[in-house]
Write an enzyme that holds these catalytic residues in place. Structure first.
Site, PDB file in Angstrom:
ATOM      1  N   LEU A 179       0.862  -1.193   0.000  1.00 19.17           N
ATOM      2  CA  LEU A 179       0.000   0.000   0.000  1.00 19.17           C
ATOM      3  C   LEU A 179       0.890   1.232   0.000  1.00 19.17           C
ATOM      4  CD1 LEU A 179      -2.548  -0.850   2.867  1.00 19.17           C
ATOM      5  CD2 LEU A 179      -3.072  -0.749   0.423  1.00 19.17           C
ATOM      6  N   HIS A 180       0.664   2.140  -0.929  1.00 20.01           N
ATOM      7  CA  HIS A 180       1.427   3.390  -0.863  1.00 20.01           C
ATOM      8  C   HIS A 180       0.709   4.595  -1.455  1.00 20.01           C
ATOM      9  CE1 HIS A 180       2.309   2.444  -5.049  1.00 20.01           C
ATOM     10  NE2 HIS A 180       2.673   3.705  -5.201  1.00 20.01           N
ATOM     11  N   ARG A 181      -0.485   4.386  -2.058  1.00 21.17           N
ATOM     12  CA  ARG A 181      -1.203   5.540  -2.649  1.00 21.17           C
ATOM     13  C   ARG A 181      -1.548   6.539  -1.550  1.00 21.17           C
ATOM     14  NH1 ARG A 181      -0.139   5.708  -7.376  1.00 21.17           N
ATOM     15  NH2 ARG A 181       0.064   3.605  -8.116  1.00 21.17           N
TER      16      ARG A 181
END
Ligand code: UD1
Length: 367
Positions: free
Chosen positions: A208-210
């Site tokens: 997850l990085h958005r």
């Protein structure tokens, strides 16, 4: 005289895209190539390790822009890249993907009248709250050569009025790198398996990085809680992106029965091996939607939309949005063996970069 091609990269996903293009152009006669690293990503495990593993040449220049707000980062890249271009003017600049480094470099070229080619053109999520969507739209409008990974890209560009002569459907360069690297990656598996305590097709992998998923603590907290719940059925490996790491430490979600292995960001080869053997991948990354489709591994994308629709229509990808109940339901369904069967999209065959090199050669010969 040899035509000079300048490649500009800045972030982790750019490195996988540039590697096969440099190699394909090397095999053609008549090119001098240079590589500039903007320094948008600078940690060892976000940058250096990829240069080593992908056999990339050391950059001819590093702009070392580092982190900052979008305006600061983009502006810093533009200022420093313009200086580099004025010192040595290439015949063509190639930019990759949809990150701030991509649009910043393309804008500088367009203003100086230096031809620019965009690798991975035409993708659209139709969601302008995503910084990458703005980067894609602008880069494509000002590029002279547009290399699309799939036919939907050509269709999007046509609707936006981009001259079809500039657009070349070449396939997916990420898949070129995957195809080349898979044998080496799989050699990493025994050590990985041991260190993380994994069994083939009996674990999940999540990233997850958005900003929309990780910047807000309540949203991130709900996602981590869902992942920990899923891990009661399927152990999960979670390599944590620096952006996510900045916030995840402050979460109070550790269930005692959770089986989540949080790790530092991994190198390309380890990560590819982990994707290959996973029963399930959950992600908000763009590239992983493509890699899992190629590898025929089920992927649940934690976003409301995707700029890579071919992974939904042909591949193994499924959009679950940010509805964590849906994520859990779909994950458990996959654990019970109900998986979507996918096909590999056309031209995702390991030869996209050779097609790019052909186009670049013809372009250079036309002067
Ligand atoms: C960027 C791209 C995104 C891409 C992602 C891949 C943009 C707008 N976004 O997002 O499209 O999917 O890269 O990873 O270009 N940081 C470090 N070390 C690093 C790099 C970043 O600690 O080597 C930290 C910094 O504190 C920074 C934060 O991570 O503020 C985010 O980095 P940034 O480059 O702004 O964007 P990403 O979220 O990585």
């Amino acid at each position: 005289m040899a035509a000079e091609i300048l490649h500009v990269v800045g972030t982790r996903p750019n490195f996988m895209k540039v590697a096969p293009v440099i190699e394909a152009l090397q095999k053609k006669n008549g090119f001098v190539q240079r590589l500039i690293h903007t320094g948008q990503h600078y940690d060892i495990n976000m940058s250096h390790v990829f240069f080593e593993e992908l056999g990339l040449p050391l950059p001819d220049a590093s702009l070392e822009v580092g982190s900052g707000s979008h305006a600061v980062q983009t502006a810093q890249i533009m200022i420093r890249f313009e200086q580099a271009l004025l010192q040595q003017r290439p015949d063509l600049v190639l930019v990759y993907g949809d990150v701030n480094s991509t649009v910043a470099a393309a804008l500088v070229c367009a203003k100086l009248g230096i031809p620019v080619g965009h690798v991975e053109a035409g993708l659209r999520s139709f969601d302008r709250t995503m910084p990458e969507e703005l980067n894609r739209l602008i880069t494509d409008q000002i590029s002279d050569l547009l290399f699309t990974p799939s036919a939907d890209g050509n269709e999007n560009l046509r609707k936006e009025g981009v001259d079809g002569e500039r657009v070349h459907l070449v396939g997916n360069v990420m898949i070129d790198t995957l195809v080349r690297s898979l044998p080496e990656a799989l050699k990493r598996w025994p050590a990985l398996q041991l260190s993380l305590g994994l069994h083939e097709k009996r674990y999940g992998l999540i990233t997850l990085h958005r900003p929309s998923n990780v910047d807000d603590l309540a949203t991130l907290s709900a996602m981590v809680a869902a992942v920990e719940e899923i891990s009661e059925t399927l152990p999960i490996v979670f390599p944590v992106h620096p952006r996510t790491r900045q916030r995840i430490g402050s979460l109070d979600v550790n269930r005692t029965d959770a089986r989540v292995s949080y790790t530092e960001p991994l190198g390309y080869l380890d990560f590819l091996a982990l994707q290959y053997h996973a029963a399930l991948v959950m992600t908000d990354s763009g590239g992983m939607q493509e890699e899992t489709t190629y590898l025929n591994v089920p992927c649940l994308t934690i976003r409301e939309n995707t700029e890579r629709p071919v992974t939904l229509t042909m591949g193994t990808n499924d959009l679950v949005g940010t509805n964590m109940a849906l994520l859990k339901e779909r994950a458990l369904r996959i654990c019970s063996g109900q998986t979507k069967h996918g096909r590999v999209p056309p031209l995702w065959d390991g030869h996209a970069s050779e097609r790019i090199a052909d186009v670049v050669k013809a372009y250079a010969e036309q002067g």
